[in-house]
Design an enzyme around this catalytic site. Structure first.
Site, PDB file in Angstrom:
ATOM      1  N   ILE A  48       0.812  -1.217   0.000  1.00 12.28           N
ATOM      2  CA  ILE A  48       0.000   0.000   0.000  1.00 12.28           C
ATOM      3  C   ILE A  48       0.846   1.267   0.000  1.00 12.28           C
ATOM      4  CG2 ILE A  48      -2.025  -1.050   1.066  1.00 12.28           C
ATOM      5  CD1 ILE A  48      -1.105  -0.052   3.763  1.00 12.28           C
ATOM      6  N   GLY A  49       2.169   1.145   0.006  1.00 16.43           N
ATOM      7  CA  GLY A  49       3.033   2.323  -0.030  1.00 16.43           C
ATOM      8  C   GLY A  49       4.472   1.926  -0.254  1.00 16.43           C
ATOM      9  N   GLY A  91      12.107   1.823   2.024  1.00 17.90           N
ATOM     10  CA  GLY A  91      11.324   0.641   2.345  1.00 17.90           C
ATOM     11  C   GLY A  91       9.937   0.734   1.769  1.00 17.90           C
ATOM     12  N   ASP A 119       8.464  15.987  13.334  1.00 16.47           N
ATOM     13  CA  ASP A 119       8.184  15.951  11.896  1.00 16.47           C
ATOM     14  C   ASP A 119       6.682  16.029  11.664  1.00 16.47           C
ATOM     15  OD1 ASP A 119       8.829  13.710   9.092  1.00 16.47           O
ATOM     16  OD2 ASP A 119       8.830  15.899   9.209  1.00 16.47           O
TER      17      ASP A 119
END
Length: 853
Positions: A22-23, A28, A137
């Protein structure tokens, strides 16, 4: 080594079956997988294991460590970390949704919805900060929005603990567009850096532009963030409420000392704004926004308490029946009752104590602990001749077991000790009672057993059997628990409710259970508690509608637990005749006398029948002289105008547990009303240690004002306004402090603001405040007219008499002022209130002592 070609149907750690990718990023990829052991979807964040990723792997491992510390509904939960020779996989909660940046790009969303997301983001950030963790972040891409509309923080990969000074703290890392000035300058960071980043996110979400200009030129943007001005024009031209504009400006201050003191404070302000300004709007193109569901406020979690929504009308000294009902709302007792004439034995189940040497992950520990507590509580409920003290009472007490037993006025305690490794737990359940001499406890009976970690229904069954053994009780009723998967859903919602407070997703999860499981008494009780909390927190009737639909039909309500649920629902719906019907049914069914008295008292309280409430609560306190029962009796007495008994009962509660914050808060209120300022100062200061709320800060500010410490008073009142901006009573008290300190122009401005804010309301509270503000502004005719309206609505209140004394004193009508002063004193108000300068001429004229009755 982690397989770089991980694909559909791959198995990770012999447990997680990959469904799809999904990503993917430079270091990674992320996969959707199914946890075959627990039958739930998970996200696997896999970091490629090569030399280029060595430092990233270090951060990746730290992210797993950080997330494992955090348990909050607004933070993506970590379940597991799989490490191998040259890589790692983080097993996380799967969020079926998109990141906030994409959500805003692709969907039209109302301003109210965006505000709710910002509140939820800050709630998660507050939890992280309370655990000592900086995010570093924060940006829309690191905020996920689930299909049910809730926002969750993720990607703590560059987070750090504030007390640590690793090599990463010296590197400029993060997303440039959302950095703080100190982060850009490579300076040491603290939580206020995250607040600045949140300010950029909030400004961008609400105004759809960056607060410091376009983001195309990175160097220019960094310079603007560091030294450039905030885009004030866009902010001032927006339709945002003033409180929200001010909050954004404070968050985006270059000087971090000018930013809010904490994420908790920001969270409280957002909660207030969301409740006070349920914004609606029409989007460009004429498309109407969908109606926003009730604001989901997370009011309890393990790290830091979040605020309840603040009602618009609040008085620093007026204690309403609603507050009392909310304090006493939890009614968990159900069971077989006692033999006629016998008083049930009060038993308190304490939260399980886990060994610090155990290896169990925090998330699993919470589920095990919640299952142990709920199963033990429900087992005690079903014992004949016992009364299980509700969990909300137990949770409010602190100290050693003997101190807790004394404060609860319990006869016995159930104490559970737990040691777990990764696969099993050793559990010891002890039944304790006071020893013959001294402040000690003795073990009446003990049970020990071992169970596997992830079999929660089996654990509940074993707890039930062992509790019965402790009391030498053999039940004829077959224990019929849900199956393992359905019990886990119940256990997860129970744990979430008691750690994070009520939210609609918990009701959604319980609604998915089978018809048979929904009929289980424990599920119905949990659903009731969540729904009623949501109703009291938001005032939205939808929670009551859902509860009514979940419970059995009225003509199928038969058991004691079902009758109690229907009683609680009817009382919340203010259908007092129906509540009385259920009470009569409970009496016919044989509910023990002490439980009936409590329900009678609660119903009388809802009906404002304070004498009947006092009579029932007095009997409850005689049977079980606990902190809670004395506190409730004191509150009912206060509402009935019985000041001296109220003082006596709260003093008894305080003696049982001097650290109880709600007792200290109310003890301070009574002492302040009666003018015992030193005692009020001590009690409210003690309450403030556990409860930094606007109401406590406000009361403490009034104490300092009456003691002549005007600067100290202003500090407390200003802090209260940070939590509840715009609160009329706090503004009025602050105006008094400025006036007494000689700052007349500031005082006039605040009095004017109070007069304007209360001008359109016709309740007694608003009219009293409006009259006092107008009197200080010299508008005596209007002030007297407002006071007379208040007196028509609430003629016997000490607040009304005091308002009359103040208005007439400032207007120079000394005889009327003196009469009102004497009426206020007769109501129990202390002389200290009339030592203020505006009463001096009234009391001193012709040597008349207006304080002498």
């Amino acid at each position: 080594m982690i397989d770089p070609s991980l694909h559909t149907d791959s198995l990770v750690a012999d447990r997680y079956r990959v469904i799809k990718r999904i990503g993917q990023g430079g270091m990674g990829q992320v996969f959707l997988a199914q946890d075959e052991q627990l039958d739930r979807p998970v996200a696997i964040k896999q970091l490629r294991g090569d030399e280029d990723n060595a430092k990233a792997l270090h951060r990746f491992q730290r992210e797993a460590k950080f997330l494992a510390k955090l348990n909050h509904p607004c933070i993506v939960q970590v379940y597991d970390y799989v490490t191998e020779e040259n890589g790692g996989s983080l097993i996380m909660e799967y969020i079926d949704g998109v990141d906030l940046a994409r959500k805003l790009r692709e969907e039209a969303t109302s301003m109210a919805q965006r505000l709710q997301w910002l509140y939820q983001i800050m709630a998660g950030l507050a939890c992280a900060h309370a655990s000592g963790i900086l995010h570093r972040d924060l940006k829309p891409e690191n905020i996920l929005v689930s299909r049910n509309g809730n926002a969750k923080l993720t990607d703590f990969g560059i987070a750090r603990e504030q007390q640590q000074n690793t090599e990463l703290t010296q590197a400029v890392i993060g997303s440039y567009a959302y950095m703080s000035p100190e982060q850009i300058a490579d300076e040491p960071l603290d939580f206020k850096s995250d607040l600045f980043s949140f300010g950029i996110v909030a400004y961008s979400v609400l105004l759809e532009q960056h607060p410091f200009g376009a983001t195309g030129n990175t160097l220019k943007l960094l310079q603007n963030i560091s030294t450039g001005p905030l885009n004030q024009d866009a902010l001032e031209n927006s339709k945002l409420p003033d409180e929200l504009k001010s909050l954004l400006q404070n968050l985006l201050a270059k000087d971090k000392t000018a930013r809010p003191d904490s994420s908790q404070q920001v969270c409280e302000q957002l909660a207030y704004i969301c409740q006070e300004y349920p914004l609606s709007e029409t989007l460009e193109g004429g498309m109407e926004t969908a109606e926003l569901p009730p604001l989901t406020l997370f009011t309890r979690h393990t790290a830091q308490a979040l605020p309840l929504p603040k009602p618009r009308k609040r008085h620093w000294l007026t204690v309403t029946a609603t507050l009392l009902i909310a304090v006493a709302a939890g009614v968990w007792f159900t069971g077989q009752g006692s033999a006629p004439g016998l008083i049930p034995q009060a038993v308190a189940v304490l939260p399980p104590r886990f060994s610090t040497d155990g290896e169990l992950a925090d998330s699993d520990q919470r589920l095990v602990g919640g299952t142990l507590y709920q199963a033990a509580q429900q087992s005690v409920v079903q014992l004949p001749g016992t009364e299980a003290i509700p969990r909300f009472e137990v949770d409010s007490q602190t100290g050693e077991p003997f101190q807790i037993l004394t404060a609860l006025a319990a006869k016995e305690l159930i104490v559970t000790d737990v040691f777990c490794n990764l696969t099993w737990c050793d559990i010891s359940i002890n039944r304790l009672a006071p020893a013959a001499q001294g402040q000690r406890l003795k073990v009446l009976a003990s049970a020990n057993f071992r169970t596997t970690v992830d079999r929660y229904a089996m654990l509940a069954e074993r707890v039930h059997l062992h509790i019965n053994q402790l009391y030498d009780y053999k039940s004829d009723v077959q224990l019929d628990l849900p199956d393992e998967n359905e019990y886990r859903v119940f256990a997860e919602q129970y744990q979430q409710y008691y750690s994070a407070g009520a939210n609609t997703s918990q009701l959604d999860a319980l609604d998915t259970l089978s018809t048979k499981t929904k009929a289980w008494a424990s599920v119905q009780i949990l659903y009731r508690e969540i729904a009623l909390d949501l109703y009291h927190d938001t005032g939205n009737d939808q929670a009551l509608t859902r509860l009514e639909q979940f419970l059995p039909a009225k003509n199928r309500t038969d058991t004691e637990a079902q009758l109690l649920n229907q009683f609680a629902l009817a009382r919340s719906q203010k259908d007092f005749a129906q509540a009385r019907h259920w009470l009569e049914r409970l009496e016919q069914q044989g509910l023990d006398h002490s439980a009936l008295m409590e329900l009678e008292g609660l119903l009388a309280l809802s009906e404002s029948n304070y004498p009947v409430a006092i009579d029932n609560f007095r009997q409850s306190a005689q049977l079980r002289p606990s902190v809670h029962n004395y506190f409730r009796l004191s509150m009912a007495s206060w509402l009935n105008g019985d000041i001296e008994p109220a003082r006596d009962y709260i003093s008894r509660a305080h003696q049982l547990n001097p650290a109880d914050h709600k007792t200290n808060r109310f003890r301070g209120v009574i002492a302040l009303w009666e003018g015992r300022l030193d005692e009020a100062h001590e009690a409210l200061s003690q309450a403030l240690e556990s409860e930094r709320s606007a109401i406590v800060l406000n009361n403490l500010g009034v104490v300092l004002l009456l003691q002549g410490d005007y600067n100290g008073s202003k500090k407390q009142l200003q802090d209260a306004l940070k939590i509840a901006p715009g609160d009329e009573q706090t503004l009025f008290n602050l105006a008094d402090a400025h006036k007494l300190n000689g700052e007349l122009k500031t005082a006039q401005g605040l009095y004017t603001q109070v007069a304007e804010q209360t001008a359109t309301f016709n309740d007694a509270y608003s009219l009293r405040l409006n009259a006092q503000a107008l009197a200080h502004l010299g508008q005596y005719s209007e002030a007297i007219a407002a006071y007379q309206q208040a007196r028509e609505l609430d003629p016997d209140s000490g607040d009304t008499h005091y308002t009359g004394a103040l208005v007439y004193a400032l207007a120079g009508e000394k005889i009327s002022a003196r009469l009102s002063t004497q009426a206020a004193l007769k109501s129990g108000m202390g002389e200290a209130w009339f030592a203020l300068p505006w009463f001096s001429e009234v009391c001193d004229e012709q040597q008349v002592d207006c304080l002498a009755l």
